[in-house]
Design a protein around this motif. Structure first.
Motif, PDB file in Angstrom:
ATOM      1  N   ILE A   1     -14.353   4.268  -5.505  1.00  0.00           N
ATOM      2  CA  ILE A   1     -13.293   3.832  -5.988  1.00  0.00           C
ATOM      3  C   ILE A   1     -12.959   2.503  -7.258  1.00  0.00           C
ATOM      4  O   ILE A   1     -12.813   2.954  -7.816  1.00  0.00           O
ATOM      5  CB  ILE A   1     -12.372   2.827  -4.788  1.00  0.00           C
ATOM      6  CG1 ILE A   1     -12.187   3.808  -4.051  1.00  0.00           C
ATOM      7  CG2 ILE A   1     -10.415   2.349  -5.321  1.00  0.00           C
ATOM      8  CD1 ILE A   1     -11.200   3.173  -2.445  1.00  0.00           C
TER       9      ILE A   1
ATOM     10  N   LEU B   1      -7.970  10.989  -5.493  1.00  0.00           N
ATOM     11  CA  LEU B   1      -7.708   9.237  -6.434  1.00  0.00           C
ATOM     12  C   LEU B   1      -7.275   9.570  -7.792  1.00  0.00           C
ATOM     13  O   LEU B   1      -6.884   8.561  -8.079  1.00  0.00           O
ATOM     14  CB  LEU B   1      -9.106   8.886  -5.823  1.00  0.00           C
ATOM     15  CG  LEU B   1      -9.697   7.131  -6.569  1.00  0.00           C
ATOM     16  CD1 LEU B   1      -8.671   6.295  -5.576  1.00  0.00           C
ATOM     17  CD2 LEU B   1     -10.874   6.793  -6.334  1.00  0.00           C
TER      18      LEU B   1
ATOM     19  N   ALA C   1     -14.327   4.368   1.997  1.00  0.00           N
ATOM     20  CA  ALA C   1     -13.750   5.571   1.608  1.00  0.00           C
ATOM     21  C   ALA C   1     -14.739   6.646   1.906  1.00  0.00           C
ATOM     22  O   ALA C   1     -15.819   6.038   1.417  1.00  0.00           O
ATOM     23  CB  ALA C   1     -13.635   5.601   0.293  1.00  0.00           C
TER      24      ALA C   1
ATOM     25  N   ASP D   1     -11.874  11.486   0.707  1.00  0.00           N
ATOM     26  CA  ASP D   1     -11.018  10.385   0.035  1.00  0.00           C
ATOM     27  C   ASP D   1     -10.712  10.683  -1.745  1.00  0.00           C
ATOM     28  O   ASP D   1      -9.701  10.169  -2.071  1.00  0.00           O
ATOM     29  CB  ASP D   1     -11.582   9.021   0.071  1.00  0.00           C
ATOM     30  CG  ASP D   1     -10.679   9.149   1.259  1.00  0.00           C
ATOM     31  OD1 ASP D   1      -9.815   9.583   2.211  1.00  0.00           O
ATOM     32  OD2 ASP D   1     -11.530   8.398   2.688  1.00  0.00           O
TER      33      ASP D   1
ATOM     34  N   LEU E   1      -6.183  -0.874  -2.704  1.00  0.00           N
ATOM     35  CA  LEU E   1      -6.799   0.791  -1.820  1.00  0.00           C
ATOM     36  C   LEU E   1      -8.380   0.098  -1.738  1.00  0.00           C
ATOM     37  O   LEU E   1      -9.041   0.302  -1.986  1.00  0.00           O
ATOM     38  CB  LEU E   1      -7.322   1.339  -3.898  1.00  0.00           C
ATOM     39  CG  LEU E   1      -6.185   2.203  -4.740  1.00  0.00           C
ATOM     40  CD1 LEU E   1      -5.249   0.931  -4.939  1.00  0.00           C
ATOM     41  CD2 LEU E   1      -6.826   2.710  -4.717  1.00  0.00           C
TER      42      LEU E   1
ATOM     43  N   HIS F   1      -1.536   6.314   0.656  1.00  0.00           N
ATOM     44  CA  HIS F   1      -2.596   6.997   1.211  1.00  0.00           C
ATOM     45  C   HIS F   1      -3.723   5.408   1.253  1.00  0.00           C
ATOM     46  O   HIS F   1      -3.200   5.028   0.178  1.00  0.00           O
ATOM     47  CB  HIS F   1      -3.511   7.805   0.583  1.00  0.00           C
ATOM     48  CG  HIS F   1      -2.850   9.198   1.088  1.00  0.00           C
ATOM     49  ND1 HIS F   1      -2.593   9.640   2.197  1.00  0.00           N
ATOM     50  CD2 HIS F   1      -1.420  10.092   0.468  1.00  0.00           C
ATOM     51  CE1 HIS F   1      -2.002  10.885   2.444  1.00  0.00           C
ATOM     52  NE2 HIS F   1      -0.742  10.642   1.261  1.00  0.00           N
ATOM     53  N   TYR F   2      -4.992   5.827   1.201  1.00  0.00           N
ATOM     54  CA  TYR F   2      -6.133   4.727   0.451  1.00  0.00           C
ATOM     55  C   TYR F   2      -5.440   3.059   0.589  1.00  0.00           C
ATOM     56  O   TYR F   2      -6.468   2.091   0.489  1.00  0.00           O
ATOM     57  CB  TYR F   2      -5.377   4.362  -0.997  1.00  0.00           C
ATOM     58  CG  TYR F   2      -6.418   5.797  -1.461  1.00  0.00           C
ATOM     59  CD1 TYR F   2      -7.500   6.315  -1.541  1.00  0.00           C
ATOM     60  CD2 TYR F   2      -5.977   7.199  -2.016  1.00  0.00           C
ATOM     61  CE1 TYR F   2      -7.997   7.971  -1.800  1.00  0.00           C
ATOM     62  CE2 TYR F   2      -5.795   8.406  -2.515  1.00  0.00           C
ATOM     63  CZ  TYR F   2      -7.013   8.412  -2.381  1.00  0.00           C
ATOM     64  OH  TYR F   2      -7.148   9.803  -3.051  1.00  0.00           O
TER      65      TYR F   2
ATOM     66  N   SER G   1       0.494  -0.970   0.113  1.00  0.00           N
ATOM     67  CA  SER G   1       0.090   0.505  -0.584  1.00  0.00           C
ATOM     68  C   SER G   1       0.693   1.328   0.065  1.00  0.00           C
ATOM     69  O   SER G   1       2.485   1.038   0.574  1.00  0.00           O
ATOM     70  CB  SER G   1      -0.844   0.496   1.710  1.00  0.00           C
ATOM     71  OG  SER G   1      -1.361   1.313   1.227  1.00  0.00           O
TER      72      SER G   1
END
Length: 168
Positions: A100, A78, A70, A74, A66, A33-34, A30
């Protein structure tokens, strides 16, 4: 018969190197973020570039998570993040949020999407739903028996991912 892919977590560069050294076919990691595991270390953009270089040298695939739950905020960054992952040529995205998924389908339709274990896919109908959404792999719920997994596999053509725990 297709051999299973050995997929290992890589919370940082050291763990990625160990997974590659131990024979992983693929790793998942990862960015900052996300990713749901915010305290796992995770990768800065330069570290992700290095991870991709190391993995490519050994023909190891890299999947990026991801898998956050969310929020509206967020979604702002993206598209840029998805584009940066495309530029790195990651092999797939592990997702759990339908929003997402929608953005990934629009921004990077060429990157395969894998449904995360967070969605607890536990039956063939749910797996079929994800297949109809363009998902290429579903990480099945950990609680399923081998018999249940076999039944699901007979009903869908997408890849199934399972976590091997306990006695099989």
């Amino acid at each position: 018969m297709k051999l299973p892919e050995l997929l290992a977590p890589a919370g940082n560069l050291e763990k990625l190197k160990m997974a590659i050294h131990c024979g992983a076919d693929a790793v998942y990691l990862s960015g900052k973020h996300y990713g749901l595991r915010t305290y796992a270390g995770n990768f800065t953009p330069p570290e992700m570039e290095e991870a991709m270089r190391l993995a490519r040298e050994q023909q190891v695939k890299v999947y990026v998570t991801l898998n956050i739950i969310a929020r509206n905020s967020d979604m702002d960054g993206l598209p840029d993040y998805l584009t940066s992952l495309s530029d790195l040529a990651v092999d797939g995205l592990i997702v759990s949020d339908p929003g997402i998924i929608v953005h990934a389908r629009q921004v990077v339709p060429h990157i395969p999407l894998h449904v995360s274990t967070q969605l607890s896919t536990s039956n063939w109908s749910s797996a079929s739903f994800w297949e109809q959404q363009g998902i290429t792999r579903v990480n099945l719920a950990r609680e399923l028996s081998l018999e249940e997994i076999t039944f699901i596999k007979r009903k869908v053509s997408l890849e199934l991912e399972i976590e091997m725990i306990g006695d099989w």
